[in-house]
Every structure is written in C-alpha cells, then in structure tokens.
Design an enzyme around this catalytic site. Structure first.
Site, PDB file in Angstrom:
ATOM      1  N   HIS A 132       1.854  -2.054  -2.466  1.00 34.23           N
ATOM      2  CA  HIS A 132       2.301  -1.333  -3.655  1.00 34.23           C
ATOM      3  C   HIS A 132       3.808  -1.072  -3.641  1.00 34.23           C
ATOM      4  CE1 HIS A 132       2.648   2.461  -1.340  1.00 34.23           C
ATOM      5  NE2 HIS A 132       1.558   2.030  -0.711  1.00 34.23           N
ATOM      6  N   ASP A 133       4.409  -1.197  -4.814  1.00 33.14           N
ATOM      7  CA  ASP A 133       5.803  -0.827  -5.057  1.00 33.14           C
ATOM      8  C   ASP A 133       6.812  -1.752  -4.380  1.00 33.14           C
ATOM      9  OD1 ASP A 133       5.262   1.744  -6.569  1.00 33.14           O
ATOM     10  OD2 ASP A 133       4.296   2.213  -4.662  1.00 33.14           O
ATOM     11  N   GLY A 146       4.267  -1.052   1.859  1.00 31.45           N
ATOM     12  CA  GLY A 146       4.697  -0.479   0.594  1.00 31.45           C
ATOM     13  C   GLY A 146       6.178  -0.152   0.509  1.00 31.45           C
TER      14      GLY A 146
END
Length: 259
Positions: free
Chosen positions: A122-123, A140
């Site tokens: 994520h991200d 992440g």
C-alpha cells in the site's frame, strides 16, 4: 458481452473496460475499475475496486491487483491503485491499494516488468522502466524511481526510497534509502560502487561515467559531511547535469543512504 471477454469472467457493472482489452477465463473485475486499450488479463486475474489499468498492459494468471491494503489501520475507506501503460505483471503478483494515512493511492508507472510473485504494498510509488525480479517484496510507503533493477528475493523496508538507475543485488535487505546510480547488495545491504556496465549499455559517454564515479566518491568515500558533499557535487553540475540525481538522493533521503 464482448468477444474479448471470456464468458467465465465476473465483471462488476460499474467497471469500464475498453473494447480492445482482453479479459481471460475466470478473471474477476471489481467495482469502479477501469481497464485501458489493448491491455490483456490472461486468466484467473483479480482486479479489486477503484483500480485503473492503462493501455497495453499484460497481466498473467493468478495476479491480484487493487485488493485491500494489508494494513491493520485500514477500515474500508475509498482508496486507489493506478497502473500506467506497457507493464508486464507476471504470475501471482500482488499490488495493493493505498491507505488514507498516506495519499490513499498506490501508483505504478509505465514500462515496468514485475516478475513472478512480486509484492507492491500500500501507498508505494513506482516509476517507469523498472525490473523487479521474482519474489521481490516492497513494503508500504516506499518509492522506487526509474530504470531501477531489483534482484530476486530482495526485501525493501517501508518508507525507503530507491532512486533512479540504481541496482539491488539478489536476496538483499534494504533498510535505508538507495542513492541514484549505485549498486547495493547484502543483508543488510551495503553500497558497492556505481553501475558502470549498465551505463555503458545505455550508451552513456566515458566522460559522464567518469563524472558520476567521482560524484560517488565524494558522497561515499571522501569522509565529507552531507553539506560539504553537496557543495562539491554542485560544483560538478555544469560539467555533468546527471550529478543532480546524486544531489537529490542526498537532499531527499529520510532514512539515510545505504553505505
């Protein structure tokens, strides 16, 4: 149903699929997702919600792109994954959407090769023309630049920055940022010079390679503190503009550089 969509595919009514895209057997396409022109999902590919896939991508079987982030803080918020153009995403890759604790967006650029079982968490933000070999794990909030090569079985710690034209050897553990142009490897990783052979293959001149090698020595071998090294590098800019990428690596590093 389009002739390019296999009858076993399950597609949410809100998904938008270009007429030239190919959706193979047993693929699942989530809500509010978009698949661009000439992109191919071979078979058994899962595309989660709020996922945008550009043009001329090829995604191989059992890949999962745009699923919920693996973050205990995630509570069902609207988050996104964007994938550019001309990427090859091989078998069993996992690319997850962002979280609202960052920009709610995971972003993959164009012309990347993600080999088998690559994980982009994520991200993360990934640029263009990168190669991530088998079983690379990117935690992440990490950022990967352009023309980066990451060897198989390597792990990237969260919040790390991997800058342009760098090369990471196989089975490496990256705990700090990786400066542009450098070769690093090991567990934990250490720097081993610049990727001269890769520069030659790109057709860069001997003068450019020599200047970048000197800039590397200023940062990693001279013993100068950061501000002294930056001052020396800025003197080199009129001779070799690519030194700016070294300067950016020094200025933008939040975790410190791999040395």
């Amino acid at each position: 149903m389009s002739m390019n969509i296999h009858p076993t595919a399950i597609i949410d009514d809100t998904a938008i699929i270009d007429d030239t895209a190919v959706i193979g057997a047993y693929c699942i396409i989530g809500k509010n997702s978009k698949i661009g022109a000439h992109s191919v999902l071979r078979s058994h590919v899962i595309v989660g919600e709020n996922t945008t896939i550009g043009q001329y991508n090829e995604i191989y079987q059992f890949a999962s792109v745009g699923e919920n982030p693996q973050d205990l803080k995630y509570a069902g918020e609207e988050t996104y994954l964007e994938i550019g153009d001309h990427n090859r995403i091989r078998e069993s890759c996992t690319l997850h959407r962002g979280t609202t604790q960052d920009n709610a967006l995971t972003k993959i650029g164009s012309h990347n090769l993600l080999m088998v079982n690559t994980h982009i968490a994520h991200d993360c933000v990934v640029g263009d023309h990168n190669v991530l070999a088998n079983n690379v794990g990117v935690a992440g909030h990490s950022h990967i630049g352009n023309y980066v090569i990451i060897g198989g079985q390597s792990g990237i710690h969260q919040f790390c920055k991997i800058d342009d034209y760098s090369m990471i050897g196989g089975a490496s553990l990256i705990l700090k940022d990786v400066a542009a142009f450098t070769m690093v490897s090991g567990n934990p990783a250490k720097v081993h010079g610049i990727n001269k052979e890769g520069m030659r293959r790109k057709g860069w001149s001997g003068d450019t390679i020599k200047a970048l090698d000197e800039a590397y020595r200023v940062i990693f071998r001279s013993g100068m503190i950061r501000d002294q090294a930056l001052a020396e590098l800025e003197k080199m800019l009129p001779i070799e503009p690519k030194v700016q990428l070294f300067i950016d690596s020094l200025k933008n590093s939040g975790r410190g550089l791999t040395r």
